[in-house]
Scaffold this motif. Structure first.
Motif, PDB file in Angstrom:
ATOM      1  N   GLU A  96       0.826  -1.210   0.000  1.00  0.00           N
ATOM      2  CA  GLU A  96       0.000   0.000   0.000  1.00  0.00           C
ATOM      3  C   GLU A  96       0.861   1.262   0.000  1.00  0.00           C
ATOM      4  O   GLU A  96       0.579   2.222  -0.730  1.00  0.00           O
ATOM      5  N   ILE A  97       1.928   1.268   0.804  1.00  0.00           N
ATOM      6  CA  ILE A  97       2.801   2.447   0.894  1.00  0.00           C
ATOM      7  C   ILE A  97       3.558   2.663  -0.414  1.00  0.00           C
ATOM      8  O   ILE A  97       3.657   3.796  -0.909  1.00  0.00           O
ATOM      9  N   TYR A  98       4.073   1.593  -1.009  1.00  0.00           N
ATOM     10  CA  TYR A  98       4.806   1.738  -2.272  1.00  0.00           C
ATOM     11  C   TYR A  98       3.872   2.176  -3.400  1.00  0.00           C
ATOM     12  O   TYR A  98       4.253   2.974  -4.269  1.00  0.00           O
ATOM     13  N   VAL A 323       7.621   7.052  22.394  1.00  0.00           N
ATOM     14  CA  VAL A 323       8.165   6.419  21.191  1.00  0.00           C
ATOM     15  C   VAL A 323       7.829   4.932  21.191  1.00  0.00           C
ATOM     16  O   VAL A 323       7.423   4.370  20.168  1.00  0.00           O
ATOM     17  N   VAL A 324       7.987   4.304  22.344  1.00  0.00           N
ATOM     18  CA  VAL A 324       7.686   2.872  22.451  1.00  0.00           C
ATOM     19  C   VAL A 324       6.201   2.618  22.210  1.00  0.00           C
ATOM     20  O   VAL A 324       5.814   1.702  21.471  1.00  0.00           O
ATOM     21  N   ILE A 325       5.351   3.436  22.826  1.00  0.00           N
ATOM     22  CA  ILE A 325       3.897   3.244  22.698  1.00  0.00           C
ATOM     23  C   ILE A 325       3.454   3.415  21.245  1.00  0.00           C
ATOM     24  O   ILE A 325       2.693   2.611  20.702  1.00  0.00           O
ATOM     25  N   TRP A 326       3.950   4.470  20.575  1.00  0.00           N
ATOM     26  CA  TRP A 326       3.572   4.691  19.181  1.00  0.00           C
ATOM     27  C   TRP A 326       4.172   3.638  18.267  1.00  0.00           C
ATOM     28  O   TRP A 326       3.605   3.335  17.208  1.00  0.00           O
ATOM     29  N   SER A 327       5.318   3.080  18.653  1.00  0.00           N
ATOM     30  CA  SER A 327       5.928   2.025  17.837  1.00  0.00           C
ATOM     31  C   SER A 327       5.095   0.754  17.836  1.00  0.00           C
ATOM     32  O   SER A 327       5.179  -0.054  16.901  1.00  0.00           O
ATOM     33  N   GLY A 340      11.588  -3.689   7.706  1.00  0.00           N
ATOM     34  CA  GLY A 340      12.939  -3.763   7.144  1.00  0.00           C
ATOM     35  C   GLY A 340      13.972  -3.322   8.162  1.00  0.00           C
ATOM     36  O   GLY A 340      13.782  -2.318   8.852  1.00  0.00           O
ATOM     37  N   MET A 341      15.048  -4.077   8.265  1.00  0.00           N
ATOM     38  CA  MET A 341      16.090  -3.727   9.230  1.00  0.00           C
ATOM     39  C   MET A 341      16.651  -2.338   8.931  1.00  0.00           C
ATOM     40  O   MET A 341      16.831  -1.953   7.785  1.00  0.00           O
ATOM     41  N   ALA A 342      16.892  -1.586  10.007  1.00  0.00           N
ATOM     42  CA  ALA A 342      17.455  -0.226   9.947  1.00  0.00           C
ATOM     43  C   ALA A 342      16.495   0.778   9.321  1.00  0.00           C
ATOM     44  O   ALA A 342      16.918   1.835   8.852  1.00  0.00           O
ATOM     45  N   SER A 343      15.202   0.477   9.332  1.00  0.00           N
ATOM     46  CA  SER A 343      14.227   1.388   8.718  1.00  0.00           C
ATOM     47  C   SER A 343      13.419   2.165   9.754  1.00  0.00           C
ATOM     48  O   SER A 343      12.495   2.893   9.377  1.00  0.00           O
ATOM     49  N   PHE A 344      13.757   2.052  11.033  1.00  0.00           N
ATOM     50  CA  PHE A 344      12.922   2.672  12.072  1.00  0.00           C
ATOM     51  C   PHE A 344      12.818   4.177  11.880  1.00  0.00           C
ATOM     52  O   PHE A 344      11.732   4.756  11.967  1.00  0.00           O
ATOM     53  N   PRO A 349       8.296   8.540  11.780  1.00  0.00           N
ATOM     54  CA  PRO A 349       7.596   9.822  11.637  1.00  0.00           C
ATOM     55  C   PRO A 349       6.146   9.673  11.157  1.00  0.00           C
ATOM     56  O   PRO A 349       5.302  10.527  11.451  1.00  0.00           O
ATOM     57  N   MET A 350       5.822   8.601  10.437  1.00  0.00           N
ATOM     58  CA  MET A 350       4.456   8.383   9.980  1.00  0.00           C
ATOM     59  C   MET A 350       3.521   8.057  11.138  1.00  0.00           C
ATOM     60  O   MET A 350       2.298   8.237  11.023  1.00  0.00           O
TER      61      MET A 350
END
Length: 476
Positions: A96-98, A323-327, A340-344, A349-350
């Protein structure tokens, strides 16, 4: 002994000391150096064994190495371009994002470039363990590796403490501003605290491995042992631990100090209850670490400030809990595949609902791995850690070797400390910390399978056949 293999082992020790020096190897140029170093060691091992590595040694570590390989395979899949139908079936949210941005192709990873970078780091970690399997093949080498970790952390602790005590405003090499807390050659104080915590636990285990297990004997015997202990290398290691504790306190890291105190307390209690052929001095040693190092030395070098920071900690003044709660919302949208690794830093921000500043990490490695790798892959890594922890327990409970039991106890405390510390920070992101922790996991497994005497597979003929060359070890 093959000279190339021996050179590779000492190169391995040098790498352990090097990893934290260039900013914790937490910059692309720094971890690239480490990756090339590890790859060069692999090449040297292939040359040393003339292309016929003794892979039967790998089977003793199949859970550890197998888990790492499977995880890297998953990260590789995250970087592959997938047909839209397959991507929608595997990760509908990613598709959906792509589609939303009109991308010509889609990936499981929402930042495929950074995931590829993470893949190379993961492959380096896997090769690092593979090198360790071939190189750390005796109790003597096991102790040398543990000693290298202690030496590296002592250098970091001494450097960090001196910078603070001399009130140097900028770090001498990279020019980073110093704010009155110890950071060593790391950028972030909590990363130094975590590195010191791991190394302190390993050093404590190294001392335990050298304690006497015989009867106490007469007063003359006790005095003689006391003098021998004061003049032995064991006392030098003890002084190294004191330096590390001073630096750990001077980091002002709340959870770093808490994790070390909790790890030594929990590990000490387990040792007192289950340690096979428990040395008489074990209780005194554990008590001295908790009482003398943590309380007395800590009081002299700023433990009160750490206590003050703990007392002043509140959810109202912290944004990391948000940050943890929104994650958790990210995990809910990408539960199986991750982003995806290293994509945090790309995806967070979304999901952020307020202006709380820039967060490139979740400050909770459990949450970050579930965000980036997905829940199944995170559970895979967690099972490796818990399996290694279980092996340390079995070693201290059932083995007779002083070296194996002592190092296993140190690894147990290091694992417990890491499991506590990563709940509030991102200590598995810097290569120095991650590689050291992976090395601790390897040592935890090695203490369960290595013989108490030196058993080194070496090449003995030009026909590339191997045999076990056994030599008597001072280990008991």
């Amino acid at each position: 002994m093959n000279r190339i293999e021996k050179f590779t082992f000492y190169s391995f020790l040098a790498l352990i000391v090097w990893l934290p020096i260039p900013l914790g190897s937490n910059r692309m140029w720094a971890w690239s150096i480490a990756e090339m170093w590890i790859a060069f060691q692999c090449l040297l091992l292939v040359i040393a064994y003339r292309g016929k590595l003794p892979f039967e040694m790998v089977t003793r570590y199949r859970i550890l190495i197998g888990g790492l390989v499977l995880f890297q395979c998953w990260v590789f899949i995250q970087t592959l371009p997938l047909a839209w139908g397959i991507l929608e079936a595997v990760s509908g949210k990613s598709a959906e994002i792509y589609n939303l941005v009109g991308a010509p192709e889609g990936f499981i990873s929402l930042d495929s470039r950074m995931t590829r970078v993470s893949l190379f780091k993961g492959l380096a970690y896997t090769l690092f363990v593979l090198n360790a399997i071939f190189l750390i093949n005796s109790s003597r080498r096991l102790k040398l590796v543990a000693l290298a970790i202690v030496i590296s952390a002592t250098l970091q602790g001494f450097y960090g403490a001196i910078i603070v005590l001399l009130k140097i405003p900028e770090s001498p090499v990279f020019g980073y501003t110093q704010s009155g807390v110890a950071t060593g050659s790391f950028v972030y104080k909590n990363h130094l605290a975590n590195y010191l915590m791991l190394s302190l636990c390993v050093g404590l285990g190294l001392i335990v491995s050298q304690l006497h297990v015989s009867e106490s004997g007469s007063w003359f015997t006790r005095i003689r042992r006391l003098i021998e202990g004061l003049l032995s290398g064991k006392m030098l290691i003890r002084l190294c631990l004191v330096i590390m504790v001073i630096a750990l306190v001077m980091t002002r890291s709340r959870m770093g100090n808490t994790a070390f105190f909790a790890a030594t307390t929990i590990g000490g209690l387990i040792a007192l209850l289950f340690y096979k052929d428990k040395p008489r001095a074990l209780t005194v040693l554990i008590g001295s670490v908790i009482a003398i190092d943590t309380i007395v030395v800590g009081a002299l070098f700023g433990l009160e400030k750490v206590k003050q920071r703990l007392a002043e900690t509140s959810l109202a003044g912290e944004s990391r809990d948000q940050v943890v709660i929104w994650s958790l919302d990210i995990i809910r949208d990408f539960p199986f595949t991750g982003t995806g690794m290293a994509s945090f830093y790309t995806i967070f921000p979304m999901y952020s609902r307020a202006d709380i500043g820039f967060y490139d990490h979740a400050h909770n490695d459990y949450v970050q791995f579930m965000v980036e790798a997905g829940i199944p892959a995170t559970l895979l890594l967690g099972s490796i850690v818990l399996y290694s922890l279980w092996r340390t327990f079995n070693t201290i409970r059932s083995r007779h070797s002083k070296t194996m039991k002592g190092v296993a106890l140190g690894c147990m405390m290091a694992i417990i400390g890491m499991l506590i510390h990563i709940s509030v920070d991102f200590n598995l992101q810097p290569m120095a910390n991650a590689a050291t922790f992976i090395l601790v996991l390897f040592l935890a497994n090695a203490t369960a399978v290595l013989p108490a005497v030196g058993s080194l597979p070496v090449k003995v003929t030009d026909s590339s056949k191997y045999t076990n060359k056994v030599k008597v070890s001072p280990d008991v």
